[in-house]
Design a protein around this motif. Structure first.
Motif, PDB file in Angstrom:
ATOM      1  N   ALA A  28       0.854  -1.195   0.000  1.00  0.00           N
ATOM      2  CA  ALA A  28       0.000   0.000   0.000  1.00  0.00           C
ATOM      3  C   ALA A  28       0.887   1.241   0.000  1.00  0.00           C
ATOM      4  N   TYR A  29       0.564   2.201  -0.862  1.00  0.00           N
ATOM      5  CA  TYR A  29       1.351   3.419  -0.982  1.00  0.00           C
ATOM      6  C   TYR A  29       0.444   4.639  -1.054  1.00  0.00           C
ATOM      7  N   PRO A  30       0.916   5.774  -0.521  1.00  0.00           N
ATOM      8  CA  PRO A  30       0.175   7.017  -0.732  1.00  0.00           C
ATOM      9  C   PRO A  30       0.329   7.475  -2.171  1.00  0.00           C
ATOM     10  N   LEU A  31      -0.672   8.127  -2.693  1.00  0.00           N
ATOM     11  CA  LEU A  31      -0.631   8.685  -4.039  1.00  0.00           C
ATOM     12  C   LEU A  31      -0.706  10.209  -3.959  1.00  0.00           C
ATOM     13  N   PHE A  32      -0.003  10.852  -4.849  1.00  0.00           N
ATOM     14  CA  PHE A  32      -0.046  12.306  -4.929  1.00  0.00           C
ATOM     15  C   PHE A  32       0.176  12.683  -6.385  1.00  0.00           C
ATOM     16  N   ASP A  33      -0.419  13.768  -6.789  1.00  0.00           N
ATOM     17  CA  ASP A  33      -0.246  14.231  -8.159  1.00  0.00           C
ATOM     18  C   ASP A  33      -0.402  15.744  -8.186  1.00  0.00           C
ATOM     19  N   ALA A  34       0.567  16.407  -8.777  1.00  0.00           N
ATOM     20  CA  ALA A  34       0.497  17.853  -8.973  1.00  0.00           C
ATOM     21  C   ALA A  34       0.886  18.138 -10.412  1.00  0.00           C
ATOM     22  N   PHE A  87       4.597  16.687 -10.833  1.00  0.00           N
ATOM     23  CA  PHE A  87       5.221  15.987  -9.711  1.00  0.00           C
ATOM     24  C   PHE A  87       4.230  14.945  -9.245  1.00  0.00           C
ATOM     25  N   SER A  88       4.555  13.660  -9.405  1.00  0.00           N
ATOM     26  CA  SER A  88       3.558  12.625  -9.217  1.00  0.00           C
ATOM     27  C   SER A  88       4.194  11.322  -8.774  1.00  0.00           C
ATOM     28  N   ALA A  89       3.414  10.536  -7.992  1.00  0.00           N
ATOM     29  CA  ALA A  89       3.880   9.212  -7.599  1.00  0.00           C
ATOM     30  C   ALA A  89       4.063   8.305  -8.803  1.00  0.00           C
ATOM     31  N   PHE A  90       3.249   8.490  -9.844  1.00  0.00           N
ATOM     32  CA  PHE A  90       3.337   7.662 -11.039  1.00  0.00           C
ATOM     33  C   PHE A  90       4.256   8.268 -12.094  1.00  0.00           C
ATOM     34  N   ASN A  91       4.161   9.572 -12.302  1.00  0.00           N
ATOM     35  CA  ASN A  91       4.903  10.208 -13.387  1.00  0.00           C
ATOM     36  C   ASN A  91       6.297  10.675 -13.003  1.00  0.00           C
TER      37      ASN A  91
END
Length: 262
Positions: free
Chosen positions: A60-66, A74-78
């Motif tokens: 399990a991980y936190p997600l963030f995206d800006a 600035f993103s957990a995925f990108n």
């Protein structure tokens, strides 16, 4: 500024095991509702313990995206980067991404192979959309592996179909090529590792390491909340598939992620 600092702290907290996606997936500037667009959430994944493992773990991980209208993201995925294109059909730029650590303690089948630490990878990306439903994707990343000289090049395609205004489904396919330094770090066995692990020495060459297909369902619950669930299956190929500690050549990943958009 406070929101940005909070996002940076989230990255620091989860970077030891987190990994950014192979491809950058951005909302075109014309469709961004604000100059600065934020979302926060969380993801649960059912993933192999390491590349080629026949054992799985739940993470399990936190997600963030800006994402900014000027092209920054600035993103957990990108990852952290900049899209230089103002064309909705074309995205290209530079980014910093993360390659997740491989801890020897994660599986008994890694005993004697040592750890591969989390790597920060500078790279580039190029995406082209024929229309909102079909796109081609590519990325280049450098800096992974034991000596941080691993190079990866990924090519892929995605198709998306809206079922209605709240639901859409996507399908994707991608292939990953890696140089010999990356292959040695994640699939090879040197003389020291062979003596400690009992695996025969193995020196893989550069080549395509895997081909992946995936599918996902995205549900826009309301103006702020959304839920995405999906799965992918990879096929290890070339020398990567011949590694003595690869026990599953077709690993499966399942995930579900919820996010709240500010």
């Amino acid at each position: 500024m406070k929101k940005l600092i909070s996002l940076i702290l989230l990255v620091s907290a989860c970077s030891a095991q987190a990994q950014t996606a192979e491809f950058v997936n951005l909302v075109p500037e014309a469709y961004l509702p604000k100059d600065v667009n934020f979302s926060l959430g969380g993801a649960v994944l059912f993933i192999p313990k390491y590349k080629g493992s026949d054992e799985h773990r739940v993470a399990a991980y936190p997600l963030f995206d800006a994402q900014w209208k000027n092209g920054a993201f600035f993103s957990a995925f990108n990852g952290l980067g900049y899209n230089f294109s103002k064309n909705a059909s074309l995205q290209y730029g530079l980014r910093m991404s993360l390659e997740a650590a491989r801890d020897e303690s994660r599986s008994g089948k890694l005993r004697g192979l040592g750890d591969v630490s989390t790597a920060l990878e500078p790279g580039a990306f190029l995406n082209y959309s024929f229309n909102p439903n079909y796109s081609l994707m590519s990325s280049l990343r450098y800096g992974s592996g034991v000596d941080h000289n691993g190079l990866q090049v990924s090519l892929g395609a995605r198709a998306t179909t809206a079922l209605n205004k709240d639901h859409r489904i996507s399908a994707s396919i991608g292939a990953n090529w890696a140089n010999s330094h990356y292959a040695q770090s994640y699939f090879g066995v040197n003389a020291r590792q062979s003596a400690a692990s009992g695996y025969a020495p193995f020196t893989p060459s550069a080549g395509i390491t895997d081909i992946r297909v995936g599918a996902s369902w995205h549900w826009t619950i309301d103006t702020n909340w959304s839920l995405t669930t999906g799965a992918s299956i990879s096929r290890l190929s070339g020398d990567a598939a011949k590694s003595p500690f690869v026990f599953d050549k077709t690993p499966v990943t399942v995930f579900s992620a919820a996010s709240y958009r500010f």
